[in-house]
Motif scaffolding. Structure first.
Motif, PDB file in Angstrom:
ATOM      1  N   UNK A 179      41.966  40.000  40.337  1.00 61.16           N
ATOM      2  CA  UNK A 179      41.153  40.967  41.428  1.00 61.16           C
ATOM      3  C   UNK A 179      41.256  41.347  39.911  1.00 61.16           C
ATOM      4  N   UNK A 180      39.507  41.985  40.208  1.00 61.08           N
ATOM      5  CA  UNK A 180      38.369  42.408  39.000  1.00 61.08           C
ATOM      6  C   UNK A 180      37.966  43.559  38.895  1.00 61.08           C
ATOM      7  N   UNK A 181      38.134  44.707  38.635  1.00 61.26           N
ATOM      8  CA  UNK A 181      37.497  45.838  38.493  1.00 61.26           C
ATOM      9  C   UNK A 181      36.413  46.440  37.164  1.00 61.26           C
ATOM     10  N   UNK A 182      35.892  46.812  37.484  1.00 64.54           N
ATOM     11  CA  UNK A 182      35.445  48.274  36.331  1.00 64.54           C
ATOM     12  C   UNK A 182      34.512  49.295  37.419  1.00 64.54           C
ATOM     13  N   UNK A 183      34.741  50.261  36.011  1.00 68.17           N
ATOM     14  CA  UNK A 183      33.700  51.428  36.442  1.00 68.17           C
ATOM     15  C   UNK A 183      33.584  52.096  35.200  1.00 68.17           C
TER      16      UNK A 183
ATOM     17  N   UNK B 147      36.841  47.170  46.146  1.00 63.37           N
ATOM     18  CA  UNK B 147      37.185  47.620  45.253  1.00 63.37           C
ATOM     19  C   UNK B 147      37.352  46.672  44.215  1.00 63.37           C
ATOM     20  N   UNK B 148      37.306  45.641  44.279  1.00 62.57           N
ATOM     21  CA  UNK B 148      37.260  44.416  43.437  1.00 62.57           C
ATOM     22  C   UNK B 148      37.082  43.346  43.439  1.00 62.57           C
ATOM     23  N   UNK B 149      36.188  42.518  42.877  1.00 64.22           N
ATOM     24  CA  UNK B 149      36.438  41.057  42.806  1.00 64.22           C
ATOM     25  C   UNK B 149      36.812  40.401  42.925  1.00 64.22           C
ATOM     26  N   UNK B 150      37.270  38.975  43.930  1.00 69.75           N
ATOM     27  CA  UNK B 150      38.388  38.125  43.672  1.00 69.75           C
ATOM     28  C   UNK B 150      37.403  37.232  42.656  1.00 69.75           C
ATOM     29  N   UNK B 151      38.792  36.401  42.031  1.00 69.95           N
ATOM     30  CA  UNK B 151      38.220  35.502  41.343  1.00 69.95           C
ATOM     31  C   UNK B 151      39.892  33.986  41.195  1.00 69.95           C
TER      32      UNK B 151
ATOM     33  N   UNK C 155      29.315  48.904  38.668  1.00 69.63           N
ATOM     34  CA  UNK C 155      29.494  50.056  38.610  1.00 69.63           C
ATOM     35  C   UNK C 155      27.787  50.459  38.500  1.00 69.63           C
TER      36      UNK C 155
ATOM     37  N   UNK D 244      41.510  51.332  41.612  1.00 72.76           N
ATOM     38  CA  UNK D 244      40.657  49.620  42.815  1.00 72.76           C
ATOM     39  C   UNK D 244      41.879  48.666  42.758  1.00 72.76           C
ATOM     40  N   UNK D 245      42.812  48.716  42.260  1.00 72.88           N
ATOM     41  CA  UNK D 245      43.364  47.322  41.462  1.00 72.88           C
ATOM     42  C   UNK D 245      44.285  47.212  43.425  1.00 72.88           C
TER      43      UNK D 245
ATOM     44  N   UNK E 235      41.215  51.155  51.175  1.00 71.10           N
ATOM     45  CA  UNK E 235      39.573  50.824  50.148  1.00 71.10           C
ATOM     46  C   UNK E 235      40.676  52.894  49.033  1.00 71.10           C
ATOM     47  N   UNK E 236      39.996  53.277  47.859  1.00 70.81           N
ATOM     48  CA  UNK E 236      40.640  54.154  47.485  1.00 70.81           C
ATOM     49  C   UNK E 236      40.191  54.871  47.838  1.00 70.81           C
TER      50      UNK E 236
ATOM     51  N   UNK F 132      43.869  49.081  45.680  1.00 63.20           N
ATOM     52  CA  UNK F 132      43.810  49.590  46.677  1.00 63.20           C
ATOM     53  C   UNK F 132      43.073  47.999  47.116  1.00 63.20           C
ATOM     54  N   UNK F 133      42.822  47.198  46.160  1.00 64.34           N
ATOM     55  CA  UNK F 133      43.204  45.927  46.889  1.00 64.34           C
ATOM     56  C   UNK F 133      44.195  44.762  46.788  1.00 64.34           C
TER      57      UNK F 133
END
Lengths: 340, 340
Positions: free
Chosen positions: B55-59, A42-46, A134, B87-88, B229-230, B90-91
């Motif tokens: 945590x990083x997510x893009x849509x 769902x996310x990347x982790x940095x 995405x 997404x955050x 997961x979401x 779900x992490x």
């Protein structure tokens, strides 16, 4: 799961997840330092190093606005990431990774493969892995968000210029604007350089299509220079952002500005327009205290990046051009405005 | 700088920088913890707490694909951020901030104001400030990248499910799909619920337009649940991602799935389709060891989020539905594929 098994002759159309896997997941890549979890969740982790901040920048490129419909996809892959890396460079950050959101009118495999090759060649050169993304169907649109790390207090902020600072420029400006004019068939460029200019000067097209983000220089300047910005909308306009944020004015010495060979035949007014208002240069424009001149020279040498001192900052507001004959005249800090 | 001064009667068209300032910069906002530098420089600077990962997510949301051209801009602002915050959640991450890249066909002030109101209402509710962005002209396209922080080892990863885990669902699925069917005038929905269903059941439309990201639950589950997961593409399809990543199978008990009042009149096949393959639910689907049942109940209570145990995970691959009569049948893990 219920799809018929593909035959070798008629591969089934690639679905979204297949496409992403095929072109953007690279299982053979070693884990990058700073990336605890990459693509696929769902996310990347940095994980920035202890005591570091995270620098974040995002840019969207739209077909017809930032690139032509027939743009070379490999060059587009390069440029989409380069313009974001250039923002990290202008902050003094070291790249950690990036995300890519991509809207495509259709799942064109050849286009995607070429795009990915250009994208990853630049990403690999700067150890900046793709960590998430995405993909969706829609008018061609690329949105990249890039992450970097730097030490607190070392960021090259726009509001950190000081009166009396020297003003510096990496590389030189104007070639990308000239290349665009030749591509568009603008008379002022064609009349001087001739219709074959883009063929005989491949470096011009290269400056427009494959800008070089000045990452090594930016990192060398972090904690040394005061303010910095990357020149994307023209030298004068982007300098205006530093001046506004720092509440200062500046002088640019016209004869100090480096002029690329291709720009030398241009009439003075067009040459000056390319140098000051060209855009798409992705050079670093930065300020530093006069007692740091030797250190700035060393940073330029260590990062193998040409750097020129082109002017200075002053307390009175305004942007002035000093001509070779000593005359001063005001410069409009106009830049490119997408809704102007 | 050379533009004529605007008169009160005929304000000059808003330029890009004006637009951004007017709708997206909020100077009155106090600095958020974790944001060292917000909008207005080459990069934003984020400072996760010591010992935390980012945590990083893009849509990306595209007009005509993810929302209709006449979508309510305030609802769109809410949803664009909600799907990223989901997404955050779900992490298991706590939100720090987000960037917004926006392509707009024109600088429509009323649309932007409404969009910003929906966006910031949700952002403020979760203390998740806008830290940077990009605005350009083009076919309507929204790209949000969201940042959160969590402790290393506490992330709810898709590949962390264990054989024997319980399977849980927050809230309930299917209402967003039913609302979409009614909006589109799909016969199976209209025939059962009647043409006024969206008017008499406003909560249905709410589920489609303004999903609730389950952030409090996600943070309560971090370090407690195994995988999460979401549910954006349908319960079965998204469960398939956990099963693939964890190399496991699962059983869902059909009579354990919570059924919203609006879904109860539907024929069994359509009801099941909404529950398992609906999409756009933004609920959390997660797994945890059976000895954690009391702790999961406490997490649900503390986060004021309904949670239901709906099945379990098993070593043999595959996804099975267990009917009320005890019969098992396989379920396709199909989800929505933008290029299928």
């Amino acid at each position: 799961m219920n799809a018929p098994a593909p035959s070798p002759e008629t591969p089934r159309p690639a679905g979204e997840f297949d496409l992403i896997r095929r072109h953007f997941q690279r299982p053979g890549q070693p884990g990058a330092p700073g990336v605890a979890l990459g693509i696929g969740d769902d996310c990347a982790l940095l994980a920035p190093r202890a005591g570091h901040q995270l620098a974040v920048s995002t840019d969207m490129l739209v077909e017809g606005r930032h690139f032509l419909p027939d743009a070379d996809p490999a060059a587009l892959g390069h440029k989409a990431l380069a313009v974001n890396l250039s923002d990290l460079a202008a902050m003094g950050a070291r790249p950690l990774g990036f995300t890519l959101a991509l809207a495509l009118p259709d799942a064109n495999e050849a286009w995607l493969a070429a795009f990915a090759s250009g994208l990853f060649a630049l990403a690999d050169a700067h150890a900046c892995p793709l960590v998430g993304g995405d993909t969706t169907r829609g008018p061609l649109n690329l949105c990249i968000t890039v992450f970097g790390e730097l030490r607190p207090g070392h960021a090259l902020r726009r509001d950190a210029a000081q009166a009396g600072d020297d003003l510096y420029l990496s590389g030189r400006t104007g070639e990308a604007r000239l290349a665009l004019a030749l591509l568009r068939g603008e008379a002022w460029a064609l009349d001087t350089l001739g219709p074959l200019a883009l063929k005989t000067r491949p470096e011009l097209r290269q400056r427009l299509d494959r800008p070089t983000p000045r990452l090594a220089l930016g990192q060398a300047l972090a904690g040394l220079a005061h303010a910095a910005i990357d020149v994307s909308d023209g030298l004068a306009g982007d300098l205006g952002h530093i001046l506004n944020a720092s509440h200062l004015g500046a002088e640019i010495r016209l004869d100090a500005l480096p002029v690329a060979p291709a720009l030398q035949p241009l009439p003075p007014a067009q040459q000056e327009d390319c140098l000051l208002h060209g855009g798409d240069d992705y050079e670093l424009l930065f300020t530093a205290a006069p007692d740091k001149r030797e250190a700035i020279e060393a940073a330029a040498r260590d990062s193998a990046t040409p750097v020129t001192r082109i002017g200075c900052l002053m307390a009175p507001p305004g942007l002035w051009l000093v001509q070779a004959d000593g005359q001063r005249r005001p410069v409009a800090a106009r830049g490119f405005d997408h809704f102007g």
